[in-house]
Each structure stands twice: as C-alpha cells, then as structure tokens.
Design a protein around this motif. Structure first.
Motif, PDB file in Angstrom:
ATOM      1  N   GLY A   1       0.809  -1.154   0.006  1.00 36.62           N
ATOM      2  CA  GLY A   1       0.084  -0.049   0.194  1.00 36.62           C
ATOM      3  C   GLY A   1       0.911   1.274  -0.166  1.00 36.62           C
ATOM      4  N   ARG A   2       1.970   1.394   0.830  1.00 38.56           N
ATOM      5  CA  ARG A   2       2.891   2.658   0.804  1.00 38.56           C
ATOM      6  C   ARG A   2       3.559   2.439  -0.526  1.00 38.56           C
ATOM      7  NH1 ARG A   2       3.482   0.156   6.190  1.00 38.56           N
ATOM      8  NH2 ARG A   2       2.603   1.281   7.786  1.00 38.56           N
ATOM      9  N   PHE A   3       4.010   1.375  -1.149  1.00 40.71           N
ATOM     10  CA  PHE A   3       4.688   1.544  -2.417  1.00 40.71           C
ATOM     11  C   PHE A   3       3.800   2.294  -3.500  1.00 40.71           C
ATOM     12  CE2 PHE A   3       5.801  -0.153  -6.371  1.00 40.71           C
ATOM     13  CZ  PHE A   3       7.104   0.200  -6.603  1.00 40.71           C
ATOM     14  N   LEU A   4       2.645   1.576  -3.568  1.00 42.25           N
ATOM     15  CA  LEU A   4       1.567   2.226  -4.357  1.00 42.25           C
ATOM     16  C   LEU A   4       1.300   3.730  -4.153  1.00 42.25           C
ATOM     17  CD1 LEU A   4      -0.931  -0.808  -4.372  1.00 42.25           C
ATOM     18  CD2 LEU A   4       0.658  -0.001  -6.156  1.00 42.25           C
ATOM     19  N   GLN A   5       1.505   4.378  -3.084  1.00 48.96           N
ATOM     20  CA  GLN A   5       1.117   5.528  -2.629  1.00 48.96           C
ATOM     21  C   GLN A   5       2.404   6.477  -3.385  1.00 48.96           C
ATOM     22  OE1 GLN A   5       0.921   5.528   1.696  1.00 48.96           O
ATOM     23  NE2 GLN A   5      -0.998   6.695   1.224  1.00 48.96           N
ATOM     24  N   ARG A   6       3.708   5.725  -3.379  1.00 46.47           N
ATOM     25  CA  ARG A   6       4.803   6.713  -3.979  1.00 46.47           C
ATOM     26  C   ARG A   6       4.809   6.445  -5.505  1.00 46.47           C
ATOM     27  NH1 ARG A   6       9.730   3.902  -2.093  1.00 46.47           N
ATOM     28  NH2 ARG A   6      10.790   5.503  -3.571  1.00 46.47           N
ATOM     29  N   PHE A   7       4.068   5.596  -6.029  1.00 44.20           N
ATOM     30  CA  PHE A   7       3.817   5.549  -7.466  1.00 44.20           C
ATOM     31  C   PHE A   7       2.891   5.466  -8.080  1.00 44.20           C
ATOM     32  CE2 PHE A   7       8.119   3.711  -6.340  1.00 44.20           C
ATOM     33  CZ  PHE A   7       8.993   4.481  -7.009  1.00 44.20           C
ATOM     34  N   PRO A   8       1.978   6.492  -8.080  1.00 43.60           N
ATOM     35  CA  PRO A   8       0.576   6.706  -8.709  1.00 43.60           C
ATOM     36  C   PRO A   8       0.374   6.090  -9.937  1.00 43.60           C
ATOM     37  CG  PRO A   8       1.668   8.903  -8.491  1.00 43.60           C
ATOM     38  CD  PRO A   8       2.492   7.871  -7.751  1.00 43.60           C
ATOM     39  N   SER A   9       1.646   6.639 -10.756  1.00 46.99           N
ATOM     40  CA  SER A   9       1.551   5.820 -12.259  1.00 46.99           C
ATOM     41  C   SER A   9       1.309   4.627 -12.327  1.00 46.99           C
ATOM     42  CB  SER A   9       2.646   6.514 -13.051  1.00 46.99           C
ATOM     43  OG  SER A   9       2.658   7.904 -13.026  1.00 46.99           O
ATOM     44  N   LEU A  10       1.938   3.888 -11.507  1.00 46.70           N
ATOM     45  CA  LEU A  10       1.763   2.265 -11.422  1.00 46.70           C
ATOM     46  C   LEU A  10       0.031   1.818 -11.355  1.00 46.70           C
ATOM     47  CD1 LEU A  10       5.110   0.660  -9.626  1.00 46.70           C
ATOM     48  CD2 LEU A  10       4.046   0.527 -11.901  1.00 46.70           C
ATOM     49  N   ARG A  11      -0.515   2.666 -10.338  1.00 42.46           N
ATOM     50  CA  ARG A  11      -1.913   2.499 -10.275  1.00 42.46           C
ATOM     51  C   ARG A  11      -2.637   2.630 -11.578  1.00 42.46           C
ATOM     52  NH1 ARG A  11      -1.124   5.347  -5.230  1.00 42.46           N
ATOM     53  NH2 ARG A  11      -2.393   7.071  -6.162  1.00 42.46           N
ATOM     54  N   GLU A  12      -2.363   3.824 -12.164  1.00 41.77           N
ATOM     55  CA  GLU A  12      -2.901   3.903 -13.369  1.00 41.77           C
ATOM     56  C   GLU A  12      -2.465   2.932 -14.522  1.00 41.77           C
ATOM     57  OE1 GLU A  12      -3.025   7.546 -16.787  1.00 41.77           O
ATOM     58  OE2 GLU A  12      -1.771   7.761 -14.903  1.00 41.77           O
ATOM     59  N   ALA A  13      -1.400   2.730 -14.448  1.00 46.05           N
ATOM     60  CA  ALA A  13      -0.761   1.536 -15.243  1.00 46.05           C
ATOM     61  C   ALA A  13      -1.731   0.135 -15.128  1.00 46.05           C
ATOM     62  CB  ALA A  13       0.449   1.213 -15.222  1.00 46.05           C
ATOM     63  N   SER A  14      -1.901  -0.255 -13.864  1.00 45.05           N
ATOM     64  CA  SER A  14      -2.767  -1.610 -13.441  1.00 45.05           C
ATOM     65  C   SER A  14      -4.188  -1.299 -14.035  1.00 45.05           C
ATOM     66  CB  SER A  14      -2.805  -1.685 -12.147  1.00 45.05           C
ATOM     67  OG  SER A  14      -1.583  -1.817 -11.467  1.00 45.05           O
ATOM     68  N   ASP A  15      -4.803  -0.061 -14.096  1.00 41.83           N
ATOM     69  CA  ASP A  15      -6.204   0.248 -14.644  1.00 41.83           C
ATOM     70  C   ASP A  15      -6.207   0.174 -16.174  1.00 41.83           C
ATOM     71  OD1 ASP A  15      -7.121   0.601 -11.975  1.00 41.83           O
ATOM     72  OD2 ASP A  15      -6.937   2.927 -12.214  1.00 41.83           O
ATOM     73  N   ASN A  16      -5.178   0.387 -16.694  1.00 42.03           N
ATOM     74  CA  ASN A  16      -4.948   0.278 -18.228  1.00 42.03           C
ATOM     75  C   ASN A  16      -4.559  -1.045 -18.609  1.00 42.03           C
ATOM     76  OD1 ASN A  16      -5.362   3.079 -18.986  1.00 42.03           O
ATOM     77  ND2 ASN A  16      -3.204   3.658 -18.210  1.00 42.03           N
ATOM     78  N   ILE A  17      -3.816  -1.776 -17.885  1.00 38.59           N
ATOM     79  CA  ILE A  17      -3.654  -2.986 -18.111  1.00 38.59           C
ATOM     80  C   ILE A  17      -5.086  -3.979 -18.085  1.00 38.59           C
ATOM     81  CG2 ILE A  17      -2.645  -5.478 -17.216  1.00 38.59           C
ATOM     82  CD1 ILE A  17      -0.272  -3.591 -16.294  1.00 38.59           C
ATOM     83  N   ARG A  18      -5.908  -3.733 -17.009  1.00 31.35           N
ATOM     84  CA  ARG A  18      -7.091  -4.561 -16.976  1.00 31.35           C
ATOM     85  C   ARG A  18      -8.013  -4.094 -18.259  1.00 31.35           C
ATOM     86  NH1 ARG A  18      -6.919  -2.946 -11.696  1.00 31.35           N
ATOM     87  NH2 ARG A  18      -8.394  -1.227 -12.071  1.00 31.35           N
ATOM     88  N   SER A  19      -8.038  -2.777 -18.363  1.00 32.20           N
ATOM     89  CA  SER A  19      -8.870  -2.420 -19.736  1.00 32.20           C
ATOM     90  C   SER A  19      -8.472  -2.884 -20.856  1.00 32.20           C
ATOM     91  CB  SER A  19      -8.966  -0.740 -19.804  1.00 32.20           C
ATOM     92  OG  SER A  19      -9.488  -0.226 -18.679  1.00 32.20           O
ATOM     93  N   SER A  20      -7.169  -2.791 -21.256  1.00 28.91           N
ATOM     94  CA  SER A  20      -6.383  -3.295 -22.477  1.00 28.91           C
ATOM     95  C   SER A  20      -6.770  -5.034 -22.591  1.00 28.91           C
ATOM     96  CB  SER A  20      -4.976  -2.924 -22.555  1.00 28.91           C
ATOM     97  OG  SER A  20      -4.317  -3.561 -21.489  1.00 28.91           O
ATOM     98  N   MET A  21      -6.573  -5.661 -21.446  1.00 26.59           N
ATOM     99  CA  MET A  21      -6.742  -7.115 -21.421  1.00 26.59           C
ATOM    100  C   MET A  21      -8.021  -7.292 -21.671  1.00 26.59           C
ATOM    101  SD  MET A  21      -5.811  -9.558 -18.181  1.00 26.59           S
ATOM    102  CE  MET A  21      -3.993  -9.014 -18.182  1.00 26.59           C
ATOM    103  N   ASN A  22      -9.096  -6.648 -21.008  1.00 30.31           N
ATOM    104  CA  ASN A  22     -10.472  -7.243 -21.442  1.00 30.31           C
ATOM    105  C   ASN A  22     -10.866  -6.845 -22.940  1.00 30.31           C
ATOM    106  OD1 ASN A  22     -11.101  -7.971 -18.796  1.00 30.31           O
ATOM    107  ND2 ASN A  22     -12.065  -5.794 -18.084  1.00 30.31           N
ATOM    108  N   SER A  23     -10.268  -5.895 -23.438  1.00 31.35           N
ATOM    109  CA  SER A  23     -10.644  -5.547 -24.938  1.00 31.35           C
ATOM    110  C   SER A  23     -10.012  -6.508 -25.517  1.00 31.35           C
ATOM    111  CB  SER A  23      -9.998  -4.058 -25.161  1.00 31.35           C
ATOM    112  OG  SER A  23     -10.770  -3.068 -24.381  1.00 31.35           O
TER     113      SER A  23
END
Length: 497
Positions: A406-428
């Motif tokens: 949780g603390r690591f994800l707070q430091r790298f918000p772009s990784l959280r965004e990347a995770s959302d994009n992975i899910r979206s692209s994977m589903n598509s």
C-alpha cells in the motif's frame, strides 16, 4: 474433467466450504463489489438479509454469463463459478457450519455439473467440445498486444509505436536464437556419428538420430557426452523457438516497458506524499483484522494451489484457454503451455494489485484468491503436495506485505494507473480474441456447413449486442458458440443439416 477421483471431489468441496466460511465471517470474499459492503454488516449498519440481497444481485450475472460459459468452454472450473456462489451462500448462512455445508454442497454441484455437461455433449452428433478448443489460439496471440495497448492508453502513440517495434524485433530474434541452439545440436550429432562410424539419415527426426547413436555408442563416454549436449541444445532451441515461449516473452517485454515508463514518470515528477493520520490508523486496524483471518486464508491458498496443480481449475479468463490446451498435451509441450499460463496469470495479477490491496486495507476484508498469484504457483510446481505448501505460505506472505505494498503504491501513482490500463486493454483484447476464436470454432464445428454455423454464431453475438448485452461482452463469444453447437445439433436431429 472426466473420471473425477475422490481426492479431487474432496479438494473442491473443502475449497468451497472454506470460502463460504470466510464470507460468513467477513474474512474474505471473491467479488470486489461486495468487499466494501461487508464492514457495513460487521459494524451493525446493515442486516444480513440486505447484504445477502446485494451479494446476489451483484453476482448472479457473472455466475451465469462468465462462470458457467467459461467452465463449459475451457473444460475447467473457475473462480466465478465456484466463489461468487460461496460469497452468497456464506452471507446467507446464519451459522458457520451452515456456510461450510452449503459451500461444500455447491462445490459438489459445480464439479459434477460440469462433468455431466461434458458427458451429454460427448453424446451429440455435432462435436462441441473439440471445436471449443479453437478459442485458445486467438487468445494466445492477443496476449502479446495488451501491454502495448496499455502503453497507448497511458503514454500515447509514440511510445506505443516504439514499444511495438521493440517487441517485434524480440519476436524475430527468438527463432534465430533458438535456431543457433538447434544448429549446435545437429553439429553435436554429426560429430558423434563420425566417432561412432555410422551415417545418420539426412531426413530423420532428432529422436531417431539420438536412438541410432545411443545404440552405436556402447560404452564410449565421448559419444555419450556429445549425445547429452545435443539433447540439451535441441531442447533449448525448440523451447526458445516455440510459439508459446514467444507469447510469454513478448508479454513480459511489453510489461517491462509499461512498468519502466510508469516508474520513470513518477521519479521524474516526484511530489511530496502527504500522510493522513486518521487514514493510517484505519488501515492499521483493518490490516490487523485481516491478520486474524490468516489460518483460514492459508487453508484456502493451499487448496487453490492444489486445485490448479491437479488441472481442476483456472485462475482467470486469461489462462483458461491456455490451460485447456496444456492439460491435453504432454511432455515439453505441456510444460511450455503451463509456463505461458503462469506468466499470463502473473501479469493479470499485477494489474489487480492496486484494486485488491486498497480495498483490503480500507475494509479489512481480503480476497479469497488473494492477489491471484497462488494460481501460477499451482500450475508450475511438480505435485499437489508442494503446491499446497507453497500456496499456503504465499497467501501468508501476501497478507504480511499488504501495508508495505500500500505504501509503495502511494509513492508511484502511475503504477496504479498502469494497472487500470492493463485491465482495460486485457479485457478489450480478450473480448476480441474470444469473438474471433468463436468464429474459428463455428467453422470446425460444422465443416460441411460453414456458412450456416458462422451465420448462427454471428447472429447470436449480434443479438446480444442489440439487446443491450444481457450476457457481458467478455462471455458473449463463448456463450454464442455453445448455443451455436446446441442449435446445430437440434438441426441435425431434425435432418435440416
């Protein structure tokens, strides 16, 4: 899934019994939408009947459209079929032992229900199951694209184009590298044949040449060493050049590029992270609550890994088509496919880390499959015993690491965004791949009436779109091709095809 053994029945029943108990106690659920609601019931702001009603409403569509259709299509149990119902049953049950009994009963129904469907389909004149195997090839190819699509979503077309070129270059280099190893293997065999004084057939396959040399080698250690070197080089060459290895390497390359871009962006635009004391206190309290559930969660982790290792279930829609092929293969081909399935589920797991970790820390309710990495562990380990131990240990390590993640994800918000994009692209990409795979299956299903089978399939798929997608798009392809097979069998019995 034919000829189910007693141990397989016990594994699935124990697994669904434990997941129902975890839902009953509010320790863990599978549905991400139910997790934030559980504290409302645990803290007395919601009645059990209300929670049960919400759980049923959120889950029933996934059970029918994804759980059942994927189980039939890929010949494997899946989390949607097993654990969405145990979420509901665990919440409905007023006692823990009732939850365990209902959960275990559901595992039995799911296991033998799938076996029964297979038995019925095998009796039909139009072969449905063999055709469903066609779903897997487009899915495998689609895996190579989704990291690049995620880069496109997040970082624009320039970086996506550069990444695409890098991935294509690696794709072309793999057969070259593999070819070097196979050339070395041929050279080893040629040297061994000269020492043995025999001539190997130019058009003979590798195994035949090795057998001939082995017979001629006798006790000659030098020839035996050359045969061993040739075997190792040939194995490496064929593995590196194989289609499944190419898919796995390209997925990893794309993911490395995506994660690299995300971390570079955050390091370049580094900002101070404010700490909310109240939020930290809440997360600490919720984390301690999850710690108290470690015994049952470790048991679930062990059984998940065992079930995956025994070929009873898939961890996701991504690995399902690959595992379907893997459990029908043998030897090195099976090992390569299992490795590809593990990598696919590993990457999918990475994309869900932010969602699972943040909701777990905010609610004190974990996911019954953890961060989903327990499935790749099950695929790769050599036997169920080791898989069970590793699965239990891994779930415990995940829980211990929650606050740190949780603390690591707070430091790298772009990784959280990347995770959302992975899910979206994977589903598509999976939606597209399953649609194409369904078309392939329709052609295989009725080779003498390809136009008819394709027409039925496309009409069913289009009808789902026109009706507002009563079946979610991810499951539309498998559902449409299963219905196509049933309709073709009806037409066969009516002597119309």
């Amino acid at each position: 899934m034919e000829n189910v053994s007693l141990i397989e029945v016990l594994v699935i029943m124990s697994l669904t019994a434990l997941t129902a108990m975890a839902a009953h106690w509010g320790k863990a659920v599978f549905h991400d939408g139910i997790r934030p609601i559980i504290p409302e019931y645990l803290e007395g702001r919601m009645k059990r009947t209300e929670l049960a009603s919400i759980s049923f409403g959120l889950s029933i569509g996934f059970i029918v459209s994804v759980g059942i259709s994927f189980a039939v299509s890929f010949d494997l149990l899946n989390p949607w079929l097993l654990f969405l119902p145990t979420d509901i049953l665990g919440v409905i049950a007023t006692r823990w032992w009732m939850a365990a009994a209902l959960g275990g009963a559901w595992g039995l129904v799911a296991l033998f229900g799938l076996t029964g469907v297979q038995t019925v389909f095998a009796m039909l004149p139009v072969d449905i199951f063999s055709a469903l195997g066609e779903l897997s090839t487009p899915v495998l190819v689609a895996f190579t694209a989704f990291p690049i699509i995620a880069i496109l979503y997040q970082f624009g077309w320039v970086r996506a184009l550069i990444s695409g070129f890098i991935v294509l270059i690696v794709r072309q280099l793999l057969p070259v590298v593999g070819g070097n190893f196979t050339d070395n293997a041929d050279a080893n065999l040629e040297q061994a044949s000269q020492l043995a004084g025999i001539t190997l057939p130019a058009d003979g396959d590798f195994a035949a040449k090795v057998n001939a040399l082995t017979d001629a080698a006798g006790n000659n250690q030098q020839i035996q060493d050359l045969i061993s070197q040739a075997t190792n080089n040939f194995s490496l060459g064929t593995t590196i050049s194989s289609f499944t290895m190419q898919i796995a390497v390209l997925m990893l390359m794309g993911m490395i590029l995506l994660v690299g871009f995300a971390i570079r962006k955050d390091l370049k635009n580094k900002v101070a992270i404010s700490v909310d004391t109240d939020e930290e206190s809440l997360f600490d309290a919720r984390t301690k609550r999850i710690y108290k559930g470690i015994p049952i969660l470790a048991g679930i982790g062990a059984l998940l890994a065992i079930a995956a290792n025994m070929g009873l279930m898939t961890g996701s829609e991504v690995s399902g088509p690959i595992l379907q092929q893997a459990w029908q293969a043998t030897g090195q081909e099976q090992a390569d496919l299992l490795q590809s399935a593990a990598i696919a589920d590993f990457i999918r797991g990475i994309s869900f880390i932010p969602l699972i970790v943040t909701t777990a820390l905010a609610t004190g309710v974990y996911g019954v499959v953890g961060l989903t990495f327990v499935f790749p562990i099950g695929y790769l380990l050599p036997n169920p015993f080791l898989a069970g131990i590793a699965g239990a240990v891994w779930i415990c390590l995940e829980i211990i690491a929650l606050r740190g993640i949780g603390r690591f994800l707070q430091r790298f918000p772009s990784l959280r965004e990347a995770s959302d994009n992975i899910r979206s692209s994977m589903n598509s990409m999976i939606e597209l791949a399953l649609f194409i795979g369904g078309a392939f299956a329709a052609m295989v299903m009725a080779p003498e009436a390809v136009g008819l089978s394709l027409t039925i399939y496309i009409l069913l798929y289009a009808a789902n779109e026109g009706l507002g997608r009563p079946v979610m798009k991810l499951a539309a392809g498998p559902v449409a091709i299963i219905l196509t097979g049933i309709i073709l069998n009806v037409l066969y019995f009516l002597q119309l095809v």
